[in-house]
Scaffold this motif. Structure first.
Motif: not given
Length: 484
Positions: A68-74, A76-77
């Motif tokens: 769930k730790v992501s730079d993207g919204d919706g 994973l990045e």
């Protein structure tokens, strides 16, 4: 107890009633615990259980939390030292400390956790994988190996067995393996192996920030002068092992959760720039165009033909028999145009090429032929072409001794999980690149693959069975217990 293949068929059945699965898992767990209780610990020590609460339940929960730790919204990045990457590193560091490891972050953002047993040798076993992801990634690629290693060490610390280790053990969460942000793979592991060029610090991302800029922004002061301080002394390292999802369908097809990796294909990443004459889409006659887009399209089709039928292109010199190109694969993964408008003939088109093969000489022969054919096509279309090598990694053979030890550990873990002789552990090649490629420049390396559903990776559909996560943790624990 059902065989691994039977378990595999059960898990992958599309006709299961939802309430049956939890019941099966309870029965499976009870039978596994019963089997473990009737046998001695694999290292010949006291009786022990399978620690599902740590090696499976906690490990799986952490994989989902990290996912769930992501730079993207919706989606994973996490790219090199992005805000999400920093948060993920802090989370990993917390879990390392929870497992009893001493932690730190080095000059390229790699997160380290180390167990230093009393009276141990100064040669450390390194276990690693990566924290960064591709865009729209799955949550198991990279993270699985790190979390399973932390879980295995937590069990050893909880049971007091870590004090019996004859060597320090260090888990490393590498800051960059995928190379998405700076188009330069293995930044983290290459720095530790001492093979990262100083010039890499000045490579820019799309926003114009350099690697050094990003490091400074995160309070890491790394310069050309002190970059070499990140490198490990080869005499201080016993070896390196990596646990990773297979990213292919073989293990699922044979119904076995683990395999030993005998080698990793060599890889070259190229960037091609084609420059022509920018113009109005409605006013420039077709016969007078110098269109880099159509030239790029022809080059991409050329690459496909070259890699599908390599001997049609490189056999004329009589050297084709010297190459083994059965493992050759080529991919164009990214295309950029300028100015990228529907009513403008572009002035420049850039695209990436990824070429992989177990035969390094064959891979070089393909690149040589591609370059020759590319310039012929571009000259004929009155456009200019530039070919830039962005990354090179030779094929790597895993160490025979480490592989033998990993194979025994995988066998022991599988037998404890199933309660029966599962036969020989598969041995596979890897077409994907791994940090083990860079680490092979520092020390001997070994790898384990973990089954993933459908062989899907670099996708949100990437998935590993909870019990396969458990088995991977048991295999690492078995390796440490038996060999260290």
């Amino acid at each position: 107890m059902p065989s691994p293949s039977a378990i595999n068929r059960f898990y992958n059945s599309s006709n299961l009633i939802p309430c049956v699965f939890p019941l099966f898992r309870v029965v499976f767990l009870l039978l596994s615990l019963s089997s473990a209780a009737s046998s001695t610990h694999i290292s010949g020590g006291p009786q022990d259980d399978l620690f599902p609460e740590i090696l499976r339940d906690e490990a799986v929960a952490r994989l989902y939390e990290l996912g769930k730790v992501s730079d993207g919204d919706g989606f994973l990045e996490r790219t090199f030292l992005s805000p999400a990457s920093i948060r993920a590193g802090n989370l990993i560091r917390t879990w390392m400390e929870d497992a009893g490891l001493t932690t730190w972050v080095d000059g390229l953002g790699n997160v380290h956790g180390r167990v230093e047993p009393p009276h141990a040798s100064n040669k450390a076993l390194l276990i690693g994988s990566h924290l960064d992801t591709v865009v729209d990634a799955g949550m198991f690629d990279g993270a699985l190996g790190i979390i399973c290693a932390i879980s295995a060490l937590k069990v050893l610390n909880m049971t007091g067995r870590s004090t019996n280790l004859q060597h320090p053990v260090e888990v490393i969460a590498f800051s960059d393996e995928e190379g998405v942000r700076f188009q330069s793979t293995f930044l983290g592991s290459a720095a530790i192996a001492g093979v990262l060029p100083n010039s890499t610090l000045h490579v820019s991302d799309k926003s114009g920030l350099t690697v050094q800029n990003v490091l400074k922004h995160n309070s890491i002061d790394t310069s050309e002068e002190n970059l070499s301080q990140i490198k490990y002394d080869p005499d201080s390292v016993l070896g390196y092992i990596e646990v990773h999802i297979e990213q292919g369908p073989v293990l699922e097809s044979v119904g076995v959760p683990l395999a030993v990796v005998k080698g990793i294909a060599g890889q070259t990443r190229l960037k091609v720039r084609v420059r022509g004459s920018q113009g109005h889409a409605g006013t420039v006659p077709m016969s007078m165009r110098r269109d880099p887009m159509t030239a790029a399209a022809e080059l991409i089709v050329l690459l496909e033909s070259l890699c599908k039928r390599p001997h049609d292109f490189i056999s004329s010199d009589g050297q084709c028999n010297a190459f083994s190109l059965d493992s050759l694969v080529c991919t164009v993964g990214q295309i950029d145009t300028w100015p990228s408008a529907s009513n403008v003939i572009p002035g420049q088109v850039s695209f990436t090429i990824d070429i992989r093969s177990m035969d390094d000489m064959g891979r070089e022969a393909i690149i040589y032929e591609l370059s020759n054919q590319m310039h012929r096509i571009c000259d004929g279309r009155l456009v200019s072409c530039f070919l830039e090598r962005k990354h090179d990694a030779d094929a790597v053979s895993c160490d025979g001794g480490l592989n033998s030890q990993l194979k025994s550990a995988a066998y022991a873990a599988l037998k404890r999980m199933t309660g029966e002789d599962i036969g020989d552990v598969p041995v596979l090649m890897s077409g994907a690149g791994h940090d083990a490629m860079a680490m092979s420049r520092l020390t001997k390396v070994g790898m384990l693959f973990v089954r993933c559903r459908g062989g899907i990776s670099h996708s949100p559909e990437e998935y590993v069975l909870e019990d396969d996560v458990w088995t991977a943790g048991l295999a690492i624990q078995a390796f440490l217990d038996t060999n260290l």
